[in-house]
Write a protein that holds these residues in place. Structure first.
Motif, mmCIF file in Angstrom:
data_model
loop_
_atom_site.group_PDB
_atom_site.id
_atom_site.type_symbol
_atom_site.label_atom_id
_atom_site.label_comp_id
_atom_site.label_asym_id
_atom_site.label_seq_id
_atom_site.Cartn_x
_atom_site.Cartn_y
_atom_site.Cartn_z
ATOM 1 N N PRO A 103 2.850 3.674 50.898
ATOM 2 C CA PRO A 103 1.689 3.630 49.988
ATOM 3 C C PRO A 103 1.066 2.241 50.019
ATOM 4 N N ALA A 104 -0.262 2.186 49.951
ATOM 5 C CA ALA A 104 -0.969 0.905 50.030
ATOM 6 C C ALA A 104 -1.724 0.638 48.738
ATOM 7 N N ALA A 175 -11.354 -12.745 53.306
ATOM 8 C CA ALA A 175 -12.271 -11.651 53.649
ATOM 9 C C ALA A 175 -11.703 -10.856 54.826
ATOM 10 N N LEU A 176 -10.729 -10.028 54.547
ATOM 11 C CA LEU A 176 -10.104 -9.186 55.560
ATOM 12 C C LEU A 176 -10.595 -7.751 55.397
ATOM 13 N N SER A 177 -10.302 -6.930 56.383
ATOM 14 C CA SER A 177 -10.610 -5.508 56.281
ATOM 15 C C SER A 177 -9.450 -4.712 56.852
ATOM 16 N N GLY A 178 -9.368 -3.459 56.454
ATOM 17 C CA GLY A 178 -8.313 -2.594 56.969
ATOM 18 C C GLY A 178 -6.991 -2.813 56.273
ATOM 19 N N ARG A 179 -5.927 -2.435 56.968
ATOM 20 C CA ARG A 179 -4.584 -2.467 56.382
ATOM 21 C C ARG A 179 -3.894 -3.792 56.704
ATOM 22 N N HIS A 180 -3.269 -4.370 55.684
ATOM 23 C CA HIS A 180 -2.547 -5.630 55.847
ATOM 24 C C HIS A 180 -1.289 -5.600 54.987
ATOM 25 N N SER A 199 4.394 -6.051 50.358
ATOM 26 C CA SER A 199 3.459 -5.080 49.764
ATOM 27 C C SER A 199 2.410 -4.710 50.798
ATOM 28 N N ASP A 200 2.134 -3.414 50.912
ATOM 29 C CA ASP A 200 1.109 -2.926 51.816
ATOM 30 C C ASP A 200 -0.232 -2.917 51.092
ATOM 31 N N LEU A 201 -1.263 -3.438 51.764
ATOM 32 C CA LEU A 201 -2.595 -3.556 51.173
ATOM 33 C C LEU A 201 -3.608 -2.815 52.020
ATOM 34 N N GLN A 202 -4.609 -2.238 51.350
ATOM 35 C CA GLN A 202 -5.754 -1.661 52.036
ATOM 36 C C GLN A 202 -6.994 -2.373 51.550
ATOM 37 N N PHE A 203 -7.583 -3.195 52.440
ATOM 38 C CA PHE A 203 -8.800 -3.938 52.084
ATOM 39 C C PHE A 203 -10.015 -3.024 52.265
#
Length: 203
Positions: A103-104, A175-180, A199-203
């Protein structure tokens, strides 16, 4: 002694034994004696496992606060490929990328974000540091130093002070995009260890 009395004594002894075993298991499987801390914003993999949102997690589901390993990251600390588990084999599920199945947390690049910890047992603290993966990182491979920007997005020194049970740090996300992935490191002042949360992130 009558048979009835013997049965009652045996029943009482078994009840006492069961109570002692239950108490011991509680202490070993996540009691406060072994508790430390986890991030609940963004929600870490460890906490998602405890919540049941992520499944097939192994023992971490009972003790998300216990991801403790050698301090000194990034020069020292856990090994590449074992960063999320802090080198603890029993928490190895945390290192598995699950082909993006974790989960993000939804976040916005370039905005402020408050990272929060729940400390179940506080310690004298050196600092809290936060790292993010680089653009183009390999999302299918276990997390390594080469995937992370090793300049933290923020550092919060504590100078050996003991933080409260709830800790909040406001950072500015790049300023990122996508999954990190966010790699949170809580370094302890009076031991050789630190606590690590992925932790999974979705920008």
């Amino acid at each position: 002694m009558t048979q009835s009395k013997r049965k009652n004594l045996r029943r009482a002894a078994l009840t006492l034994l069961a109570s002692a075993v239950a108490t011991l298991l509680l202490l070993l499987a996540g009691g406060e004696a072994y508790a430390h801390g986890y991030t609940n914003a963004p929600i870490s993999r460890a906490l998602y496992c405890q919540m049941g949102t992520a499944r097939n997690c192994g023992p971490i589901q009972w003790e998300p606060q216990s991801v403790e390993g050698p301090k000194g990251f990034p020069n020292g600390g856990p090994s590449d490929g074992r960063l999320c588990s802090a080198n603890l084999s029993q928490f190895g599920q945390l290192d598995d990328q699950r082909n993006g199945g974790w989960p993000a947390n939804s976040v916005s690049g370039g905005s402020s974000y408050t990272i929060k910890w729940k400390l179940t047992a506080a310690h004298a603290t050196t600092d809290f540091k936060y790292y993010l993966t680089k653009p183009g990182w390999n999302q299918t491979a276990k997390l390594t130093r080469s995937a992370l920007n090793l300049t933290p997005i923020a550092t919060f020194p504590y100078g050996g002070r003991q933080p409260p049970s709830s800790v909040s740090h406001t950072v500015t996300l790049p300023a990122l995009s996508g999954r990190h992935m966010l790699y949170a490191v809580w370094t302890i002042a009076d031991t050789g260890n630190a606590f690590y949360q992925c932790s999974d992130l979705q920008f």
